[in-house]
Design a protein around this motif. Structure first.
Motif, PDB file in Angstrom:
ATOM      1  N   VAL A  27       0.868  -1.192   0.000  1.00  0.00           N
ATOM      2  CA  VAL A  27       0.000   0.000   0.000  1.00  0.00           C
ATOM      3  C   VAL A  27       0.901   1.237   0.000  1.00  0.00           C
ATOM      4  O   VAL A  27       1.586   1.528   0.969  1.00  0.00           O
ATOM      5  CB  VAL A  27      -0.930  -0.007   1.229  1.00  0.00           C
ATOM      6  N   THR A  54      -2.231   4.744  -3.373  1.00  0.00           N
ATOM      7  CA  THR A  54      -3.404   5.349  -2.732  1.00  0.00           C
ATOM      8  C   THR A  54      -3.661   6.766  -3.246  1.00  0.00           C
ATOM      9  O   THR A  54      -2.757   7.450  -3.733  1.00  0.00           O
ATOM     10  CB  THR A  54      -3.224   5.424  -1.200  1.00  0.00           C
ATOM     11  N   ARG A  56      -4.355   9.071  -1.266  1.00  0.00           N
ATOM     12  CA  ARG A  56      -4.200   9.936  -0.086  1.00  0.00           C
ATOM     13  C   ARG A  56      -3.437  11.211  -0.426  1.00  0.00           C
ATOM     14  O   ARG A  56      -3.497  12.183   0.317  1.00  0.00           O
ATOM     15  CB  ARG A  56      -3.422   9.194   0.997  1.00  0.00           C
ATOM     16  N   THR A  80      -7.511   3.686  -1.312  1.00  0.00           N
ATOM     17  CA  THR A  80      -8.203   4.812  -0.668  1.00  0.00           C
ATOM     18  C   THR A  80      -9.224   5.440  -1.609  1.00  0.00           C
ATOM     19  O   THR A  80      -9.423   6.657  -1.622  1.00  0.00           O
ATOM     20  CB  THR A  80      -7.207   5.884  -0.157  1.00  0.00           C
ATOM     21  N   PRO A 101     -11.300   1.707   1.639  1.00  0.00           N
ATOM     22  CA  PRO A 101     -11.207   1.392   3.074  1.00  0.00           C
ATOM     23  C   PRO A 101     -12.496   0.794   3.633  1.00  0.00           C
ATOM     24  O   PRO A 101     -12.473   0.064   4.616  1.00  0.00           O
ATOM     25  CB  PRO A 101     -10.892   2.740   3.730  1.00  0.00           C
ATOM     26  N   LYS A 140     -11.464  -6.795   1.329  1.00  0.00           N
ATOM     27  CA  LYS A 140     -10.329  -6.415   2.177  1.00  0.00           C
ATOM     28  C   LYS A 140     -10.837  -6.474   3.616  1.00  0.00           C
ATOM     29  O   LYS A 140     -11.961  -6.023   3.877  1.00  0.00           O
ATOM     30  CB  LYS A 140      -9.929  -4.999   1.777  1.00  0.00           C
ATOM     31  N   PHE A 142     -10.405  -4.747   6.980  1.00  0.00           N
ATOM     32  CA  PHE A 142      -9.719  -3.530   7.399  1.00  0.00           C
ATOM     33  C   PHE A 142     -10.421  -2.898   8.592  1.00  0.00           C
ATOM     34  O   PHE A 142     -11.650  -2.799   8.589  1.00  0.00           O
ATOM     35  CB  PHE A 142      -9.687  -2.523   6.235  1.00  0.00           C
ATOM     36  N   THR A 168      -5.641  -6.155   5.734  1.00  0.00           N
ATOM     37  CA  THR A 168      -4.774  -4.979   5.613  1.00  0.00           C
ATOM     38  C   THR A 168      -4.958  -4.122   6.855  1.00  0.00           C
ATOM     39  O   THR A 168      -6.079  -3.982   7.362  1.00  0.00           O
ATOM     40  CB  THR A 168      -5.175  -4.152   4.366  1.00  0.00           C
ATOM     41  N   GLY A 169      -3.856  -3.530   7.316  1.00  0.00           N
ATOM     42  CA  GLY A 169      -3.906  -2.704   8.523  1.00  0.00           C
ATOM     43  C   GLY A 169      -3.234  -3.464   9.649  1.00  0.00           C
ATOM     44  O   GLY A 169      -3.796  -4.423  10.181  1.00  0.00           O
ATOM     45  N   GLY A 170      -2.009  -3.073   9.976  1.00  0.00           N
ATOM     46  CA  GLY A 170      -1.275  -3.739  11.045  1.00  0.00           C
ATOM     47  C   GLY A 170      -0.585  -5.021  10.628  1.00  0.00           C
ATOM     48  O   GLY A 170      -0.137  -5.792  11.472  1.00  0.00           O
ATOM     49  N   GLY A 190      -0.356  -4.046   2.892  1.00  0.00           N
ATOM     50  CA  GLY A 190       0.297  -3.292   3.955  1.00  0.00           C
ATOM     51  C   GLY A 190       1.324  -2.321   3.442  1.00  0.00           C
ATOM     52  O   GLY A 190       1.754  -2.392   2.289  1.00  0.00           O
ATOM     53  N   SER A 191       1.687  -1.415   4.340  1.00  0.00           N
ATOM     54  CA  SER A 191       2.597  -0.339   3.949  1.00  0.00           C
ATOM     55  C   SER A 191       4.018  -0.562   4.438  1.00  0.00           C
ATOM     56  O   SER A 191       4.891   0.247   4.150  1.00  0.00           O
ATOM     57  CB  SER A 191       2.068   0.992   4.495  1.00  0.00           C
TER      58      SER A 191
HETATM   59  O1  LIG Z   1      -5.472   3.817   2.368  1.00  0.00           O
HETATM   60  C1  LIG Z   1      -6.347   2.957   2.363  1.00  0.00           C
HETATM   61  O2  LIG Z   1      -7.091   2.733   1.414  1.00  0.00           O
HETATM   62  C2  LIG Z   1      -6.573   2.139   3.542  1.00  0.00           C
HETATM   63  O3  LIG Z   1      -7.575   1.519   3.641  1.00  0.00           O
HETATM   64  C3  LIG Z   1      -5.592   2.070   4.573  1.00  0.00           C
HETATM   65  C4  LIG Z   1      -4.366   1.212   4.273  1.00  0.00           C
HETATM   66  O4  LIG Z   1      -4.685   0.046   3.592  1.00  0.00           O
HETATM   67  C5  LIG Z   1      -3.736   0.898   5.552  1.00  0.00           C
HETATM   68  O5  LIG Z   1      -3.504   2.098   6.236  1.00  0.00           O
HETATM   69  C6  LIG Z   1      -2.460   0.140   5.479  1.00  0.00           C
HETATM   70  O6  LIG Z   1      -2.189  -0.248   6.780  1.00  0.00           O
HETATM   71  P1  LIG Z   1      -0.740  -0.361   7.398  1.00  0.00           P
HETATM   72  O7  LIG Z   1      -0.022  -1.419   6.627  1.00  0.00           O
HETATM   73  O8  LIG Z   1      -0.966  -0.738   8.827  1.00  0.00           O
HETATM   74  O9  LIG Z   1      -0.108   0.994   7.232  1.00  0.00           O
END
Ligand SMILES: O=C(O)C(=O)C[C@H](O)[C@H](O)COP(=O)(O)O
Length: 224
Positions: A27, A54, A56, A80, A101, A140, A142, A168-170, A190-191
Motif C-alpha cells: 500500500v 493510494t 491519499r 483509498t 477502506p 479487504k 480492514f 490490511t492494517g497492522g 500493507g505499507s
Molecule cells: O489507504 C487505504 O485505502 C486504507 O484503507 C488504509 C491502508 O490500507 C492501511 O492504512 C495500510 O495499513 P498499514 O499497513 O498498517 O499501514
C-alpha cells in the motif's frame, strides 16, 4: 459505455489471480509520477510487481498513470478510493483494480461498470453480506489487526465459505505468516515494505530489501 480499453471480465479475473499469486499488496503513498515510477522499480527489484497506489496524496492519480503507462508488467491498482468519481479517474489513469477502506455500493458498482476488480474494506458480518449482495467474492479486511486479526478471518469464514480476504492494517513481516497460512486469505496488504519515510528519503534499497524479505516469507509459507 465500454471502450476498447475496458478490461474484459476475464482480464479482471487475471488481476485477482495475479494478486493471489504474489500474495502481497504493498500500500503505497507517493507524491506523483516520478516517485511512483521509482517506487515501482524498487518493488520489481524486490521481486514484487504489484502496487496499490493510494489517493491519499494529490499526486496519486499521476503516479498510477505513470506506472500503468511505463511499467505494464506491474499490477497497479488504486487505494483509498472512496467515491464513484474517483473510480472513473483511476480507471482512466489505468488502474487495474480498486481498493476502498470501506464498503460503498456506489464505488463497487462503478468499478464493476469499468470491469475492474474491487476490494472494499469490511469489518463486520453485515458488511460482508452487503459485499456478497453486490456479487463480490474477495474483500479487504480492514483494519485487520484492530478487528480481530487472523482469528476474525477464521470466525468470518465459517458462515461465509468461499469468501476470500485481503487483510490490511497492522500487517508486517512479523505477523505475515499468521495471515498467509489461512486458506481464505488471498493476499495481505500493507505499507511496511513501502514506508512513506523510506519513499521520502529516496531509500529505494531499503524498500527493495523489505520487499524481497516479504516475498521470501510468502514463498516459505506457500511451500510449508
Ligand atoms: O489507504 C487505504 O485505502 C486504507 O484503507 C488504509 C491502508 O490500507 C492501511 O492504512 C495500510 O495499513 P498499514 O499497513 O498498517 O499501514
Amino acid at each position: 459505455m465500454s471502450s476498447p480499453d475496458t478490461p474484459t471480465p476475464a482480464a479482471a479475473g487475471d488481476v485477482v489471480a495475479a494478486l493471489g499469486a504474489h500474495r502481497l499488496v504493498p500500500v503505497v503513498v507517493v507524491d506523483g509520477a516520478d516517485q511512483g515510477a521509482r517506487l515501482a522499480d524498487a518493488l520489481v527489484a524486490g521481486g514484487l510487481p504489484v502496487a496499490e497506489i493510494t489517493l491519499r496524496t494529490a499526486g496519486g492519480i499521476d503516479a498510477i498513470r505513470a506506472v500503468a503507462r511505463t511499467q505494464p508488467d506491474v499490477v497497479v491498482g488504486a487505494g483509498t478510493v472512496t467515491t464513484a468519481d474517483q473510480v472513473d479517474a483511476v480507471a482512466d489513469a489505468g488502474a487495474r483494480y480498486v481498493v476502498s477502506p470501506g464498503l460503498s455500493e456506489a464505488v463497487v458498482r462503478r468499478a464493476q461498470h469499468h470491469g475492474l476488480p474491487v476490494l472494499p474494506g469490511v469489518a463486520t458480518p453485515t458488511e460482508i453480506m452487503a459485499a456478497l449482495d453486490l456479487g463480490l467474492d474477495v474483500v479487504k479486511l480492514f483494519p485487520a489487526s484492530v478487528v480481530g486479526g487472523p482469528a476474525a478471518i477464521k470466525a468470518f469464514s465459517a458462515p461465509f465459505p468461499g469468501l476470500r480476504f485481503v487483510p490490511t492494517g497492522g500487517v508486517g513481516a512479523a505477523n505475515l505468516g499468521d495471515y498467509l497460512g489461512l486458506a481464505p486469505v488471498l493476499a495481505v496488504g500493507g505499507s511496511w515494505m513501502v514506508d512513506k519515510k523510506l519513499v521520502d528519503a529516496g531509500d529505494w534499497a531499503e524498500v527493495t530489501r523489505r520487499t524481497a524479505e516479504a516475498v521470501a516469507l510468502a514463498a516459505e509459507i506457500k511451500e510449508s
